[in-house]
Design an enzyme around this catalytic site. Structure first.
Site, PDB file in Angstrom:
ATOM      1  N   GLU A  72       0.820  -1.208   0.000  1.00 40.57           N
ATOM      2  CA  GLU A  72       0.000   0.000   0.000  1.00 40.57           C
ATOM      3  C   GLU A  72       0.855   1.260   0.000  1.00 40.57           C
ATOM      4  O   GLU A  72       0.558   2.219  -0.725  1.00 40.57           O
ATOM      5  CB  GLU A  72      -0.912   0.028   1.246  1.00 40.57           C
ATOM      6  CG  GLU A  72      -1.877  -1.126   1.334  1.00 40.57           C
ATOM      7  CD  GLU A  72      -1.360  -2.289   2.160  1.00 40.57           C
ATOM      8  OE1 GLU A  72      -2.183  -2.959   2.809  1.00 40.57           O
ATOM      9  OE2 GLU A  72      -0.131  -2.557   2.157  1.00 40.57           O
ATOM     10  N   CYS A 130      -2.763  -3.075   7.360  1.00 41.38           N
ATOM     11  CA  CYS A 130      -2.347  -2.994   8.764  1.00 41.38           C
ATOM     12  C   CYS A 130      -2.610  -1.571   9.281  1.00 41.38           C
ATOM     13  O   CYS A 130      -2.997  -0.690   8.511  1.00 41.38           O
ATOM     14  CB  CYS A 130      -0.866  -3.347   8.869  1.00 41.38           C
ATOM     15  SG  CYS A 130       0.238  -2.074   8.203  1.00 41.38           S
TER      16      CYS A 130
END
Length: 159
Positions: free
Chosen positions: A63, A91
């Site tokens: 990401e 996360c």
């Protein structure tokens, strides 16, 4: 880009398919097989896959790699009107980065029971105490995304 809130559109499915391909390549290259695609209604803006091993960088999650590329390509850190398809639930670090980048949506595949911060352990993108919220669509092509990870770790344990 969704037909109904929380339902993936055909574009979301197409972008997750692309992320799965990228994740497979990352796994073959020795990285944990996770990949992300940032897109809008008409184009792919950026892609990223895990690069922690190659870059020796604990922040080089798929990401973050994709967000950095998107910022360079668009000339802005603000990614309003964009979505991200990512093969594993982000996360806490990555979920916070999605909020800070002002993405409209995150579409993820497999749930992360150990670090998931979009639904499993935390709901960072939807936390109204933050300065921005984004829509979360989870479980898109989940069996395929989860299989990439389980196959990777199974092969690693056999070595």
């Amino acid at each position: 880009m969704t037909d109904d809130a929380g339902t993936p559109s055909p574009r979301d499915i197409e972008m997750m398919e692309h992320a799965i391909e990228l994740a497979g390549a990352a796994g073959r290259d020795g990285e944990i097989p996770v990949a992300a695609v940032i897109y809008d209604d008409t184009r792919i803006i950026a892609t990223g896959s895990n690069r922690r091993e190659h870059d020796h960088d604990p922040t080089a999650h798929a990401e973050i790699v994709a967000l950095r590329e998107a910022g360079l390509r668009t000339g802005s850190w603000r990614l309003e009107h964009c979505s991200m398809a990512v093969t594993l639930e982000p996360c806490p670090m990555c979920a916070g980065a999605l909020v800070n980048a002002r993405l409209d949506r995150v579409v993820f595949g497999a749930w992360d029971e150990k670090a998931g911060a979009c639904e499993t352990l935390y709901m960072i993108p939807e936390d109204e105490r933050l300065n921005h919220t984004l829509e979360v669509v989870g479980g898109v092509l989940e069996p395929r995304c989860a299989q990439l990870l389980s196959s990777f770790f199974e092969a690693r344990r056999k070595r």
